[in-house]
Motif scaffolding. Sequence first.
Motif, PDB file in Angstrom:
ATOM      1  N   ARG A   1       6.338   4.544  -0.445  1.00  0.00           N
ATOM      2  CA  ARG A   1       4.784   4.337  -0.443  1.00  0.00           C
ATOM      3  C   ARG A   1       3.919   5.570   0.190  1.00  0.00           C
ATOM      4  NH1 ARG A   1       0.566   3.257   2.807  1.00  0.00           N
ATOM      5  NH2 ARG A   1      -1.038   1.890   2.052  1.00  0.00           N
TER       6      ARG A   1
ATOM      7  N   GLN B   1       4.060   8.397  -1.814  1.00  0.00           N
ATOM      8  CA  GLN B   1       3.054   8.747  -2.927  1.00  0.00           C
ATOM      9  C   GLN B   1       1.819   8.570  -2.502  1.00  0.00           C
ATOM     10  OE1 GLN B   1       3.768   5.077  -6.103  1.00  0.00           O
ATOM     11  NE2 GLN B   1       5.204   4.463  -4.353  1.00  0.00           N
TER      12      GLN B   1
ATOM     13  N   LEU C   1       3.440   7.705 -14.055  1.00  0.00           N
ATOM     14  CA  LEU C   1       4.864   7.489 -13.836  1.00  0.00           C
ATOM     15  C   LEU C   1       5.527   6.661 -14.781  1.00  0.00           C
ATOM     16  CD1 LEU C   1       5.738   4.733 -12.354  1.00  0.00           C
ATOM     17  CD2 LEU C   1       4.787   5.914 -10.142  1.00  0.00           C
TER      18      LEU C   1
ATOM     19  N   ALA D   1       8.428   3.925 -14.799  1.00  0.00           N
ATOM     20  CA  ALA D   1       9.070   2.898 -13.859  1.00  0.00           C
ATOM     21  C   ALA D   1      10.421   2.487 -14.360  1.00  0.00           C
ATOM     22  CB  ALA D   1       8.288   1.679 -13.168  1.00  0.00           C
TER      23      ALA D   1
ATOM     24  N   ALA E   1      11.773  -1.861 -11.151  1.00  0.00           N
ATOM     25  CA  ALA E   1      10.757  -1.300 -10.113  1.00  0.00           C
ATOM     26  C   ALA E   1       8.999  -1.914 -10.708  1.00  0.00           C
ATOM     27  CB  ALA E   1      10.841   0.022  -9.975  1.00  0.00           C
ATOM     28  N   ASN E   2       9.002  -2.195 -11.950  1.00  0.00           N
ATOM     29  CA  ASN E   2       7.689  -2.874 -12.290  1.00  0.00           C
ATOM     30  C   ASN E   2       6.956  -3.496 -11.133  1.00  0.00           C
ATOM     31  OD1 ASN E   2       7.428  -1.525 -14.678  1.00  0.00           O
ATOM     32  ND2 ASN E   2       8.381  -3.143 -15.872  1.00  0.00           N
TER      33      ASN E   2
ATOM     34  N   TYR F   1       6.941  -3.378  -8.125  1.00  0.00           N
ATOM     35  CA  TYR F   1       6.983  -2.549  -6.872  1.00  0.00           C
ATOM     36  C   TYR F   1       5.550  -1.743  -7.058  1.00  0.00           C
ATOM     37  CZ  TYR F   1       7.332   1.461  -3.733  1.00  0.00           C
ATOM     38  OH  TYR F   1       6.941   2.574  -2.904  1.00  0.00           O
ATOM     39  N   TYR F   2       5.395  -1.091  -8.315  1.00  0.00           N
ATOM     40  CA  TYR F   2       4.325  -0.363  -8.467  1.00  0.00           C
ATOM     41  C   TYR F   2       2.992  -1.175  -8.766  1.00  0.00           C
ATOM     42  CZ  TYR F   2       7.531   3.468  -8.816  1.00  0.00           C
ATOM     43  OH  TYR F   2       8.345   4.304  -8.604  1.00  0.00           O
ATOM     44  N   GLU F   3       3.184  -2.276  -9.410  1.00  0.00           N
ATOM     45  CA  GLU F   3       2.113  -3.104  -9.354  1.00  0.00           C
ATOM     46  C   GLU F   3       1.501  -3.573  -8.056  1.00  0.00           C
ATOM     47  OE1 GLU F   3       0.705  -6.968 -11.948  1.00  0.00           O
ATOM     48  OE2 GLU F   3       2.908  -6.946 -11.540  1.00  0.00           O
TER      49      GLU F   3
ATOM     50  N   LEU G   1       1.336  -1.770  -5.421  1.00  0.00           N
ATOM     51  CA  LEU G   1       0.739  -0.928  -4.844  1.00  0.00           C
ATOM     52  C   LEU G   1      -0.759  -0.402  -5.621  1.00  0.00           C
ATOM     53  CD1 LEU G   1       3.722   1.791  -4.497  1.00  0.00           C
ATOM     54  CD2 LEU G   1       2.552   0.455  -2.650  1.00  0.00           C
TER      55      LEU G   1
ATOM     56  N   PHE H   1      -0.945   0.253  -9.117  1.00  0.00           N
ATOM     57  CA  PHE H   1      -0.688   0.833 -10.337  1.00  0.00           C
ATOM     58  C   PHE H   1      -0.989   0.077 -11.424  1.00  0.00           C
ATOM     59  CE2 PHE H   1       1.525   3.847  -7.901  1.00  0.00           C
ATOM     60  CZ  PHE H   1       1.698   5.067  -8.497  1.00  0.00           C
TER      61      PHE H   1
ATOM     62  N   ASN I   1      -0.300  -1.163 -15.291  1.00  0.00           N
ATOM     63  CA  ASN I   1       0.657  -0.807 -16.538  1.00  0.00           C
ATOM     64  C   ASN I   1      -0.077  -0.495 -17.598  1.00  0.00           C
ATOM     65  OD1 ASN I   1       2.776  -1.194 -18.565  1.00  0.00           O
ATOM     66  ND2 ASN I   1       3.577  -2.885 -17.470  1.00  0.00           N
TER      67      ASN I   1
END
Length: 138
Positions: free
Chosen positions: A88, A91, A106, A108, A112-113, A115-117, A119, A121, A123
Amino acid sequence: MNIEYRIDKEVSVEQFLNLLESSTLAERRPVEDRECLQGMLKNSNLTVSAWDGDRLVGIARSVTDFHYACYLSDLAVDKRYQGMGVGRNLQVLTQEQLGPKCKLILIAAPAANSYYEHLGFQNNERCWVLDRDRSISG
């Protein structure tokens, strides 16, 4: 443990390779091709790294124009340091180097989908990849 974050500090191929292998990223990177790894490091124009003393424990390696788009090519954190906020922070520091309208983009790994969601991000299903061993059809 005191993690130090650095912007554009030189990272050796050996340090990068060790980090890829101590994270889950080695499975999807050309770790057997040192020349390729060297080119990846040399031609990135934004690298944020995390260090525990002299040990590289995380990296966010990007290619960007700093104004419109930043492609975060690699986000790797040593497994022993995962879950501690290192990814984190990498980023956040990457985003801080970018202009106010610059998008962070990025691809993913499937696992890791979520994880980014979490934060923030979004899709985007419109990403396309053309492997080098394939030709553009005309």
